[in-house]
Write an enzyme that holds these catalytic residues in place. Structure first.
Site, PDB file in Angstrom:
ATOM      1  CG  HIS A  15      56.382 -30.388 -48.641  1.00  0.00           C
ATOM      2  ND1 HIS A  15      55.492 -29.928 -49.577  1.00  0.00           N
ATOM      3  CD2 HIS A  15      55.836 -30.070 -47.436  1.00  0.00           C
ATOM      4  CE1 HIS A  15      54.462 -29.361 -48.967  1.00  0.00           C
ATOM      5  NE2 HIS A  15      54.644 -29.437 -47.673  1.00  0.00           N
ATOM      6  CG  ASP A  29      48.993 -30.637 -46.192  1.00  0.00           C
ATOM      7  OD1 ASP A  29      50.106 -30.902 -45.712  1.00  0.00           O
ATOM      8  OD2 ASP A  29      48.711 -29.508 -46.649  1.00  0.00           O
ATOM      9  CG  HIS A  30      51.720 -31.333 -49.532  1.00  0.00           C
ATOM     10  ND1 HIS A  30      51.700 -30.386 -50.532  1.00  0.00           N
ATOM     11  CD2 HIS A  30      51.343 -30.685 -48.401  1.00  0.00           C
ATOM     12  CE1 HIS A  30      51.339 -29.215 -50.022  1.00  0.00           C
ATOM     13  NE2 HIS A  30      51.112 -29.373 -48.722  1.00  0.00           N
ATOM     14  CG  HIS A  84      54.317 -31.016 -44.318  1.00  0.00           C
ATOM     15  ND1 HIS A  84      54.464 -29.661 -44.485  1.00  0.00           N
ATOM     16  CD2 HIS A  84      55.145 -31.369 -43.302  1.00  0.00           C
ATOM     17  CE1 HIS A  84      55.351 -29.212 -43.603  1.00  0.00           C
ATOM     18  NE2 HIS A  84      55.788 -30.231 -42.886  1.00  0.00           N
ATOM     19  CG  ASP A 144      52.600 -26.345 -48.483  1.00  0.00           C
ATOM     20  OD1 ASP A 144      51.774 -26.220 -49.405  1.00  0.00           O
ATOM     21  OD2 ASP A 144      52.379 -27.028 -47.463  1.00  0.00           O
ATOM     22  CG  HIS A 159      47.796 -24.950 -48.788  1.00  0.00           C
ATOM     23  ND1 HIS A 159      46.952 -25.769 -48.072  1.00  0.00           N
ATOM     24  CD2 HIS A 159      49.026 -25.516 -48.692  1.00  0.00           C
ATOM     25  CE1 HIS A 159      47.645 -26.791 -47.570  1.00  0.00           C
ATOM     26  NE2 HIS A 159      48.911 -26.656 -47.938  1.00  0.00           N
ATOM     27  CG  HIS A 192      56.770 -25.589 -45.922  1.00  0.00           C
ATOM     28  ND1 HIS A 192      55.957 -24.960 -45.009  1.00  0.00           N
ATOM     29  CD2 HIS A 192      56.140 -26.750 -46.241  1.00  0.00           C
ATOM     30  CE1 HIS A 192      54.885 -25.718 -44.791  1.00  0.00           C
ATOM     31  NE2 HIS A 192      54.977 -26.811 -45.521  1.00  0.00           N
TER      32      HIS A 192
HETATM   33 FE    FE Z   1      50.505 -28.045 -47.264  1.00  0.00          FE
HETATM   34 ZN    ZN Z   2      53.503 -28.367 -46.097  1.00  0.00          ZN
END
Ligand code: FE
Ligand code: ZN
Length: 256
Positions: free
Chosen positions: A57, A61-62, A59, A134, A172, A115
């Site tokens: 996805h 942090d990805h 985001h 996530d 995570h 998400h």
């Molecule tokens: Fe994440």
């Molecule tokens: Zn995420």
């Protein structure tokens, strides 16, 4: 056929990246590179050459290192066709039911909105590996930033159909906090109690609790169990629509 060789790379506060190789073709992929440095270091250490980025996805942090890794290695970026505009540098778009061929390995693609609306997951059946980003966590699930409870329950339902032996390579290390919540809504669940004890031991030694297996999640993760009579009774929702039970569980977790 050989199985994928998978290395877990912990980065930032609690993210896990997964670097994986198909031994037969030599292709090398990274799932959701938040940052580039630790990936390049690990590639060096293993003597591997990155060929693919696989995104679940959009985001940061990805996808934060998508462009840097592409520039430095010339790798190909795979992501959700429906979210092409938000996946930096995406080359190949995939959608629900697609089979993504990675050398001799095949990954089935699932669209799992909840998400985010464009979230996808990759299931490498022969390697029993599910890269779920996530969407599903050990004893938890992603927050509903963009999707509805009905969408997320349906998404998790796709994972409930997969074999128990499937490893859950989530993005995570949230497991201990998730476990504290899980026992609050499912206190009579014996399998959950013993899992919580194991998780505490691992985290005391700062060891990862990920990957888990889908069998463990089906037995102990409240977000996978909205149709379970015990959990429903605890929430005073006996006989309710699982979507309603899931929504109530998610609401409680958001306020836990
Ligand atoms: Fe994440
Ligand atoms: Zn995420």
């Amino acid at each position: 056929m050989s199985k994928l060789e998978i290395h877990q790379i912990p980065v930032l506060n609690d993210n896990y990246l997964y670097l994986f190789k198909d031994p037969d073709s030599g292709l090398v992929g990274i799932v959701d590179p938040a940052v580039a440095g630790p990936v390049l270091d690990k590639l060096d250490e293993l003597g591997w050459k990155l060929t693919h980025i696989i995104n679940t996805h959009h985001h940061m942090d990805h996808t934060g290192a998508n462009l840097e890794l592409k520039e430095k290695t010339g790798c190909t970026i795979v992501g959700a066709k429906k979210d092409a505009a938000r996946i930096p540098g995406m080359d190949i778009g995939v959608e629900d039911g697609d089979i993504f061929e990675f050398g001799r390995q095949k990954a089935q693609v699932f669209e799992v909105p909840g998400h985010t609306v464009g979230h996808i997951a990759y299931w490498f059946e022969e390697s029993d590996a599910l890269f779920c980003g996530d969407t599903l966590f050990a004893l938890g699930c992603g927050r509903l930033f963009e999707g509805t409870p009905a969408q997320m329950w349906n998404s998790l339902g796709k994972f409930r159909k997969l074999p128990d032996r499937t490893k859950v390579y989530c993005a995570h290390e949230y497991t201990e906090a998730n476990a504290r919540f899980a026992v609050s809504v499912d206190p009579e669940n014996k399998a959950l109690q013993s899992r919580f004890a194991q998780i505490r031991k691992l985290r005391e030694k700062h060891l990862p609790t990920v990957p888990s297996t889908l069998g463990e999640e089906k037995a102990t993760n409240p977000f996978m169990r909205a149709d379970d009579p015990g959990l429903q009774a605890e929430l005073e929702l006996t006989g309710a629509d699982p979507v309603e039970v899931f929504a109530e569980t998610r609401r409680r977790k958001d306020n836990f």
